[in-house]
Design a protein around this motif. Structure first.
Motif, short mmCIF file in Angstrom:
data_model
loop_
_atom_site.label_atom_id
_atom_site.label_comp_id
_atom_site.label_asym_id
_atom_site.label_seq_id
_atom_site.Cartn_x
_atom_site.Cartn_y
_atom_site.Cartn_z
N TRP A 139 -3.05 -14.05 -2.01
CA TRP A 139 -1.87 -13.02 -1.96
C TRP A 139 -2.17 -11.83 -1.69
O TRP A 139 -1.69 -11.02 -1.06
CB TRP A 139 -0.90 -13.20 -3.20
N MET A 140 -3.36 -11.08 -2.47
CA MET A 140 -3.95 -9.96 -2.31
C MET A 140 -4.50 -9.71 -0.94
O MET A 140 -4.65 -8.61 -0.30
CB MET A 140 -4.59 -9.50 -3.58
N VAL A 141 -5.16 -10.78 -0.42
CA VAL A 141 -5.76 -10.56 0.86
C VAL A 141 -4.56 -10.31 1.83
O VAL A 141 -4.89 -9.41 2.85
CB VAL A 141 -6.57 -12.10 1.19
N VAL A 142 -3.58 -10.99 1.92
CA VAL A 142 -2.57 -10.94 2.90
C VAL A 142 -1.86 -9.62 2.64
O VAL A 142 -1.51 -8.88 3.52
CB VAL A 142 -1.36 -11.92 2.56
N ALA A 143 -1.62 -8.94 1.43
CA ALA A 143 -1.07 -7.74 1.03
C ALA A 143 -1.90 -6.65 1.74
O ALA A 143 -1.50 -5.53 2.35
CB ALA A 143 -0.75 -7.56 -0.38
N ALA A 144 -3.19 -6.59 1.38
CA ALA A 144 -4.06 -5.62 1.79
C ALA A 144 -4.45 -5.50 3.47
O ALA A 144 -4.23 -4.57 3.97
CB ALA A 144 -5.57 -5.84 1.13
N ALA A 145 -4.47 -6.92 3.91
CA ALA A 145 -4.56 -6.95 5.47
C ALA A 145 -3.13 -6.42 6.16
O ALA A 145 -3.21 -5.64 6.98
CB ALA A 145 -4.88 -8.33 5.82
N GLY A 146 -2.05 -6.81 5.71
CA GLY A 146 -0.93 -6.31 6.23
C GLY A 146 -0.84 -4.83 6.23
O GLY A 146 -0.33 -4.06 7.36
N LEU A 147 -1.12 -4.17 5.11
CA LEU A 147 -1.22 -2.59 5.08
C LEU A 147 -1.94 -2.07 5.74
O LEU A 147 -1.79 -0.95 6.45
CB LEU A 147 -1.26 -2.28 3.50
N GLY A 148 -3.46 -2.58 5.94
CA GLY A 148 -4.08 -2.11 7.16
C GLY A 148 -3.60 -2.20 8.56
O GLY A 148 -3.97 -1.31 9.11
N LYS A 173 2.54 2.76 11.64
CA LYS A 173 3.87 2.66 11.08
C LYS A 173 4.04 2.56 9.75
O LYS A 173 5.23 2.50 9.24
CB LYS A 173 4.15 1.06 11.61
N VAL A 174 3.20 3.15 9.00
CA VAL A 174 3.51 3.35 7.81
C VAL A 174 4.22 4.62 7.24
O VAL A 174 3.77 5.70 7.55
CB VAL A 174 2.02 3.29 6.94
N THR A 175 5.01 4.54 6.27
CA THR A 175 5.93 5.43 5.84
C THR A 175 5.80 5.64 4.33
O THR A 175 5.11 4.54 3.83
CB THR A 175 7.32 5.20 5.92
N PRO A 176 6.04 6.63 3.70
CA PRO A 176 5.85 6.45 2.07
C PRO A 176 6.38 5.52 1.54
O PRO A 176 5.97 4.78 0.53
CB PRO A 176 6.60 7.95 1.87
N GLY A 177 7.69 4.90 1.85
CA GLY A 177 8.31 4.03 1.00
C GLY A 177 7.57 2.46 1.63
O GLY A 177 7.49 1.70 0.78
#
Length: 422
Positions: free
Chosen positions: A101-110, A117-121
């Motif tokens: 799960w954490m692999v997917v979350a970290a990679a997605g944010l990266g 495309k990243v906003t504060p939200g």
């Protein structure tokens, strides 16, 4: 490795007859230890990247404080079920799920960060997703410690876990600062995603012995309430939870607002400041056995809390990089003394078959306090400034020392009969 799963674990007393590096001679422990250090390093790079990215998106103290707070919001929602789940299902399979799960979350944010495309939200959303993975991971992660090291090396194994975490805490932020300065926070996030694979490989290869528990997943609610009943009656549990709450709410101010203190020094300066904090924590972990031979756990925690209160106050007053680095170094030494005593007390405050549930309750209070405190001090800083906010937090820490008078810690060692699978 999850941020929550990196809570420090250090012994009360040094091993008497066994070598301090004895656990590293055990292949199972050695493999996981190396993989954990790599993963811890990636986690600290992620922390630096998230904190710095938010300062790049907005200078609002509240939003910067929320980066730490939102990562722990999941504690309120799932940590108690996570403890019960870890006591009724195969912990190996659960950990494989949470690490993935954490692999997917970290990679997605990266990927989103590199794409601009990243906003504060969105940053807060992905930090929350990482938090969910960390909360589900941690009770099971801490509960498997007795399963991967022999009984005679258990105490030394906990010490090495702490040493590995603090080595990563010293190296990871500095490395993260260099990576961010040379590339971007997105690269730091992707490197964190990669860092999980060593632990995943270990878990995939690990042939865990069948557990002794007769509980089934359908009994999870019953297991939770059994844990509540035991903890409500135990004075040892009450002491650990009250002391954790009192400390965590005020102690969260310094790490939550540090990105704003470090902003004039750039991402590398921020990483170095966190590195000084981690180096101080590493030295503090090494010194704990010496201190414990001289004073009780309560005296050690009270003294360390007083020191951390001073460094919290000083951090809001000293703008010189050298003085701020020294302040963070001392703060790290005090931080590890406090969390070490709380963590060992939490791990030994309940019988083995309730270990994961006891740890989940401890994490709910500790990380919940950290999350609420980070949001609180960010909001206060929004109104009165960072320096004043840190001064109020330091006062809260000083007043919290009074909790020592009534709620005394009773750290001990896990009994041999409770060290197997549950």
């Amino acid at each position: 490795m999850s941020e929550l799963g990196s809570l420090p674990e250090v012994p009360i007393l040094p091993p008497r007859r066994k070598s301090a590096i004895g656990p590293l001679h055990e292949p199972l422990f050695r493999t996981l230890w190396i993989a954990s250090v790599v993963s811890y390093t990636g986690t600290w790079m992620q922390n630096v990247g998230a904190g710095w990215l938010m300062t790049s998106l907005t200078m609002s103290p509240l939003m910067v404080g929320l980066v730490q707070a939102v990562g722990s919001v999941a504690v309120f929602l799932v940590v108690l079920p996570a403890g019960a789940i870890a006591d009724v299902v195969d912990r190996r399979k659960l950990l494989l799920f949470t690490q993935s799960w954490m692999v997917v979350a970290a990679a997605g944010l990266g990927v989103l960060t590199l794409a601009g495309k990243v906003t504060p939200g969105l940053l807060l959303l992905f930090t929350l997703l990482m938090g969910f993975g960390a909360v589900l991971n941690d009770p099971a992660w801490q509960a498997i410690t007795p399963e991967i090291v022999s009984h005679q090396n258990f105490t030394a194994g906990i010490a090495l876990n702490s040493a590995g975490f603090n080595v990563a805490r010293a190296v990871g932020p500095a490395l993260g600062g260099v990576v961010i300065a040379a590339t971007s926070s997105g690269v730091a996030f992707l490197l964190n995603a990669v860092s999980f694979f060593g632990v995943i490989y270990f878990l995939y290869q690990w042939r865990r012995k069948p557990g002794r528990s007769t509980l089934q997943i359908g009994h999870m609610t019953t297991a939770m309430f059994d844990g509540f009943r035991h903890m409500r009656k135990s004075q040892e549990v009450k002491a650990v939870l009250v002391r954790s709450a009192v400390f965590s709410i005020s102690a969260s101010a310094l790490p939550a607002l540090l990105p704003l203190l470090a902003y004039p020094f750039g991402s590398q300066g921020y990483g170095l400041l966190l590195g000084f904090f981690g180096t101080g924590a590493l030295l503090g972990a090494v010194l704990i056995p010496l201190f414990r031979r001289q004073v009780s756990a309560d005296v050690l925690v009270a003294a360390a809390t007083a020191v951390f209160a001073f460094t919290t106050f000083a951090g809001g007053r000293w703008q010189n990089f050298v003085l701020l680095s020294l302040t963070l170094f001392v703060a790290g030494m005090a931080w590890i003394q406090i969390l070490a005593m709380l963590n060992v007390s939490a791990q030994t405050m309940c019988p083995g078959h309730m270990r994961a549930r006891a740890i989940s309750m401890y994490l709910l209070v500790l990380q919940g306090g950290m999350a609420g405190g980070a949001a609180l001090w960010g909001a206060v800083a929004e109104r009165v400034g960072v320096g004043v906010s840190l001064s109020y937090a330091a006062l809260g820490l000083a007043v919290g020392i009074l909790a020592t008078l009534r709620f005394r810690l009773h750290p001990g060692h896990i009994r041999a009969e409770s060290m197997g699978m549950d």
